[in-house]
Design a protein around this motif. Sequence first.
Motif, short mmCIF file in Angstrom:
data_model
loop_
_atom_site.label_atom_id
_atom_site.label_comp_id
_atom_site.label_asym_id
_atom_site.label_seq_id
_atom_site.Cartn_x
_atom_site.Cartn_y
_atom_site.Cartn_z
N GLN A 156 0.92 -1.13 -0.10
CA GLN A 156 -0.15 0.10 0.12
C GLN A 156 0.71 1.10 0.07
OE1 GLN A 156 -2.26 0.76 3.36
NE2 GLN A 156 -4.03 1.41 2.11
N TYR A 157 0.51 2.24 -0.87
CA TYR A 157 1.26 3.38 -0.97
C TYR A 157 0.15 4.45 -1.03
CZ TYR A 157 4.19 7.23 -2.45
OH TYR A 157 4.98 8.41 -2.53
N ASP A 172 14.80 -4.09 0.62
CA ASP A 172 13.76 -4.27 1.46
C ASP A 172 13.73 -5.91 1.91
OD1 ASP A 172 12.88 -1.68 1.34
OD2 ASP A 172 11.08 -2.31 -0.06
N HIS A 223 4.79 -7.86 8.05
CA HIS A 223 4.35 -6.66 7.89
C HIS A 223 5.63 -5.59 7.75
CE1 HIS A 223 1.75 -2.99 7.54
NE2 HIS A 223 2.24 -2.35 8.47
N HIS A 250 7.03 -1.83 6.99
CA HIS A 250 6.39 -0.48 6.91
C HIS A 250 7.90 0.48 6.88
CE1 HIS A 250 3.59 2.84 8.69
NE2 HIS A 250 4.08 3.05 7.61
N ASN A 251 8.06 1.08 5.68
CA ASN A 251 8.86 1.92 5.47
C ASN A 251 8.42 3.41 5.65
OD1 ASN A 251 10.80 3.81 4.19
ND2 ASN A 251 11.78 2.06 3.04
N HIS A 252 8.68 3.81 6.96
CA HIS A 252 8.17 5.05 7.32
C HIS A 252 8.94 6.28 6.58
CE1 HIS A 252 5.83 3.77 11.20
NE2 HIS A 252 6.97 2.86 11.06
N TYR A 281 5.34 3.76 2.49
CA TYR A 281 4.78 2.47 2.03
C TYR A 281 4.94 1.25 3.01
CZ TYR A 281 9.38 0.92 0.38
OH TYR A 281 10.69 0.45 0.22
N GLN A 282 3.86 0.27 2.67
CA GLN A 282 3.76 -0.75 3.51
C GLN A 282 3.74 -2.01 2.58
OE1 GLN A 282 1.09 -0.54 7.06
NE2 GLN A 282 0.66 1.65 6.37
N GLU A 312 2.94 -6.25 2.96
CA GLU A 312 2.62 -7.36 3.60
C GLU A 312 3.04 -8.89 2.81
OE1 GLU A 312 0.83 -7.75 6.41
OE2 GLU A 312 0.25 -5.69 6.52
#
Length: 216
Positions: free
Chosen positions: A60-61, A119, A180, A182-184, A188-189, A191
């Motif tokens: 998700q972005y 990642d 999960h 999560h790149n703060h 973006y996230q 799964e």
Amino acid sequence: MTLLCRLLSHIALIILLSACSQLTSVPADSIRLSRQLALQLPAPNALGQPFHATQLVTGQYGNQDFNGQFQLELTENKLVLLALAPWGPSLFSATLTPNNLTTSQTSVAQVDVRYMLADFLLTYLPYDALKQSLHGKEITIKESATRREIWLAQTLIIAIDYAPNPNVTAAKSRWQNHIHFHNHLRGYQLEIKTLTFTPAPLAQSIMAEPQPNAEP
């Protein structure tokens, strides 16, 4: 081109273009994640026991979603990361050896494959190997059985949660956890769900060698 493929290419392009200008002066053996942080590429065997796996990655972005299937292969001297299009062919791949990183992608996948590999390494490298690979000032890695955090000074930039896989009854492995990511820093996230995982020394690669800068 399907709507799903367009979304995948479009979102990944948005995520990665913002960082491309920072990569021009980075050595070939590292990936710059920010101005203050770089990931030195490890030898493949730093990831542990050889295996072959397939994974479903959804992300998700902003308010947009995307997904894709990945094939992974680790031997003693090589790591292969292969992303497949919904209709079957390869979208992009990365092959890491002790002395070289080779990437290949079609014109559909307008992404920097090195960020996909980064990642992956941030998620699965053992703590000691990750600590040796991350370079920058004021980096802190906080680790528990179910969570990994990467801090830059007082700012949390990456958080990774490892949820146990109910189908795994033997000793838990992060390769088999539901994850999960999560790149703060970039907003973006991901799964990550492992569909198949076979830990075993492989006599030879079951994946075709990618060719640099391949076109469809």
